[in-house]
Design a protein around this motif. Structure first.
Motif, short mmCIF file in Angstrom:
data_model
loop_
_atom_site.label_atom_id
_atom_site.label_comp_id
_atom_site.label_asym_id
_atom_site.label_seq_id
_atom_site.Cartn_x
_atom_site.Cartn_y
_atom_site.Cartn_z
N VAL A 47 45.48 26.58 5.98
CA VAL A 47 44.92 26.11 7.25
C VAL A 47 45.57 26.91 8.36
CG1 VAL A 47 44.73 24.18 8.85
CG2 VAL A 47 44.47 23.79 6.39
N ALA A 48 44.74 27.52 9.22
CA ALA A 48 45.25 28.33 10.32
C ALA A 48 45.33 27.48 11.59
CB ALA A 48 44.36 29.54 10.55
N ALA A 49 46.55 27.14 12.01
CA ALA A 49 46.75 26.33 13.21
C ALA A 49 46.26 27.10 14.43
CB ALA A 49 48.22 25.97 13.37
N GLY A 50 45.44 26.47 15.24
CA GLY A 50 44.93 27.11 16.44
C GLY A 50 43.71 27.97 16.22
N LEU A 51 43.21 28.05 14.97
CA LEU A 51 42.07 28.91 14.67
C LEU A 51 40.81 28.46 15.41
CD1 LEU A 51 41.03 31.31 13.01
CD2 LEU A 51 40.44 29.70 11.19
N HIS A 52 40.64 27.13 15.58
CA HIS A 52 39.44 26.63 16.26
C HIS A 52 39.43 27.05 17.73
CE1 HIS A 52 42.65 23.68 16.62
NE2 HIS A 52 42.06 23.12 17.64
N HIS A 53 40.62 27.19 18.34
CA HIS A 53 40.68 27.66 19.73
C HIS A 53 40.25 29.12 19.82
CE1 HIS A 53 42.52 23.93 20.81
NE2 HIS A 53 43.65 24.18 20.16
N GLN A 54 40.69 29.94 18.87
CA GLN A 54 40.33 31.35 18.86
C GLN A 54 38.83 31.53 18.64
OE1 GLN A 54 42.67 33.76 16.25
NE2 GLN A 54 44.62 33.05 17.06
N GLU A 55 38.27 30.74 17.71
CA GLU A 55 36.84 30.86 17.42
C GLU A 55 36.01 30.49 18.64
OE1 GLU A 55 36.52 28.26 14.10
OE2 GLU A 55 36.88 29.86 12.62
N ALA A 56 36.47 29.49 19.38
CA ALA A 56 35.72 29.04 20.56
C ALA A 56 35.77 30.04 21.69
CB ALA A 56 36.26 27.69 21.03
N SER A 57 36.80 30.91 21.71
CA SER A 57 36.98 31.84 22.82
C SER A 57 36.36 33.21 22.58
CB SER A 57 38.48 32.01 23.12
OG SER A 57 39.12 32.64 22.03
N LEU A 58 35.80 33.44 21.38
CA LEU A 58 35.23 34.74 21.07
C LEU A 58 34.06 35.07 21.99
CD1 LEU A 58 35.27 34.74 17.16
CD2 LEU A 58 36.68 36.11 18.67
N GLY A 59 34.02 36.31 22.46
CA GLY A 59 32.88 36.75 23.27
C GLY A 59 33.05 36.57 24.76
N ARG A 60 34.21 36.11 25.22
CA ARG A 60 34.42 35.96 26.66
C ARG A 60 34.58 37.33 27.30
NH1 ARG A 60 39.41 31.98 27.26
NH2 ARG A 60 40.31 33.74 26.17
N ILE A 61 34.22 37.42 28.59
CA ILE A 61 34.32 38.69 29.31
C ILE A 61 35.76 39.18 29.35
CG2 ILE A 61 34.57 37.55 31.55
CD1 ILE A 61 32.77 40.89 30.82
N THR A 62 36.72 38.24 29.40
CA THR A 62 38.12 38.62 29.46
C THR A 62 38.60 39.27 28.16
OG1 THR A 62 38.70 36.35 28.83
CG2 THR A 62 38.77 36.89 31.17
N ASP A 63 37.85 39.10 27.06
CA ASP A 63 38.23 39.76 25.81
C ASP A 63 38.14 41.27 25.92
OD1 ASP A 63 38.74 37.42 24.53
OD2 ASP A 63 36.84 37.30 23.46
N PHE A 64 37.40 41.77 26.90
CA PHE A 64 37.20 43.21 27.05
C PHE A 64 37.97 43.79 28.23
CE2 PHE A 64 33.62 41.28 24.92
CZ PHE A 64 33.44 42.10 23.83
N LEU A 65 38.93 43.00 28.74
CA LEU A 65 39.79 43.45 29.83
C LEU A 65 41.23 43.56 29.33
CD1 LEU A 65 38.42 41.20 32.73
CD2 LEU A 65 37.83 43.59 32.22
N PRO A 66 41.89 44.69 29.56
CA PRO A 66 43.28 44.85 29.10
C PRO A 66 44.19 43.77 29.68
CG PRO A 66 42.38 46.95 29.86
CD PRO A 66 41.40 45.88 30.28
N SER A 67 45.11 43.29 28.88
CA SER A 67 46.04 42.26 29.34
C SER A 67 47.32 42.31 28.53
CB SER A 67 45.40 40.87 29.20
OG SER A 67 45.24 40.53 27.83
N ALA A 68 48.37 41.75 29.11
CA ALA A 68 49.64 41.67 28.40
C ALA A 68 49.52 40.77 27.18
CB ALA A 68 50.72 41.14 29.35
N ALA A 69 48.71 39.71 27.31
CA ALA A 69 48.50 38.79 26.18
C ALA A 69 47.83 39.52 25.02
CB ALA A 69 47.66 37.60 26.62
N GLY A 70 46.85 40.37 25.36
CA GLY A 70 46.17 41.14 24.33
C GLY A 70 47.14 42.06 23.60
N MET A 71 48.00 42.74 24.36
CA MET A 71 48.99 43.62 23.75
C MET A 71 49.93 42.82 22.85
SD MET A 71 50.29 46.56 23.18
CE MET A 71 49.53 47.68 24.39
#
Length: 259
Positions: free
Chosen positions: A206-230
């Motif tokens: 079971v992947a803890a927090g996986l449902h949060h990641q699945e819900a956030s897929l495809g947001r515009i911020t996913d295509f903007l560089p960020s420290a969190a992404g790094m």
């Protein structure tokens, strides 16, 4: 001696961890500026990788294979396991000298506790004191979320995923089975599950927090560089390197990685 070795290890990990090697590549390109072709290749490669790895969408693409086969905790309704296992995820000390679990560790623990109550299974926290801390990580994590000895089984000797897998075997045997429900972070699923299988255990992940990641897929911020992404890309790359190290050490086998 122990402090010096820990310091040297920390320096080495900093030097080899993303983005430091890419920054050094760009600096090298500037040093060899007169050799324009070499300089251009080094600077361009470093820049492209730095920008690419800082994109959350790239980080998620890197992390997805590491959680392949694992399910979101909200989708767990039944289990044939004999216990819920939660590996700890590190601790840190505040300015008053008190130890706290990381946010990732708390998310794992809370998710594991909920599943333990829902499925009526024993809960196991595993984590020792890898840096010579005054208390093992498992105990600190249990205390932080309000659990006592009657609520959770503590494995307090393990210093890494391999040792966690070895330390869990006698506990699972004592509980009368060989199947464990693993609850950990998405990027940690592959290595931890493989380590458990190498010890002869059956694993449902079971992947803890996986449902949060699945819900956030495809947001515009996913295509903007960020420290969190790094940071997410760095964590994923660290796991791939750790898996390679475990394979070379014989801690896991290739087919152990298949969920």
């Amino acid at each position: 001696v122990g402090r010096i070795l820990r310091f040297m290890r920390a320096v080495l990990e900093t030097l080899i961890a993303i983005p430091t090697p890419l920054i050094l590549m760009a600096v090298t390109g500037l040093v060899f500026w007169r050799r324009r072709r070499l300089s251009f290749v080094l600077i361009a490669t470093a820049t492209i990788l730095l920008v690419g790895l800082s994109l959350p969408v790239v980080a998620k693409m890197l992390a997805r294979p590491l959680a392949a086969g694992a399910i979101s905790p909200v989708k767990v309704t039944t289990s044939e396991s004999v216990a819920v296992l939660v590996p700890t995820a590190g601790i840190f000390r505040d300015s008053n000298g008190r130890w706290w679990s990381t946010a990732s560790g708390i998310e794992r623990a809370v998710t594991g506790q909920r599943l333990s109550q829902k499925l009526k299974l024993p809960l196991i926290f595993s984590g020792g004191a890898p840096g010579g801390e005054s208390e093992p990580e498992a105990k600190i994590l249990a205390t932080q979320i309000g659990l006592d000895a009657s609520d959770v089984i503590l494995e307090t000797e393990a210093k890494n995923s391999y040792e966690t897998a070895r330390g869990i075997v006698p506990i699972v045997t004592m509980l009368g089975g060989d199947h464990i429900l693993l609850v950990t972070s998405p990027t940690h699923v592959a290595r931890m599950a493989a380590s458990l299988r190498r010890q002869g255990l059956e694993v449902s992940a079971v992947a803890a927090g996986l449902h949060h990641q699945e819900a956030s897929l495809g947001r515009i911020t996913d295509f903007l560089p960020s420290a969190a992404g790094m940071g997410q890309s760095r964590a994923a790359i660290h796991e791939y390197l750790a898996i390679l190290f475990y394979l070379l050490q014989g801690h896991i086998r290739t087919f152990d990685l298949v969920l």
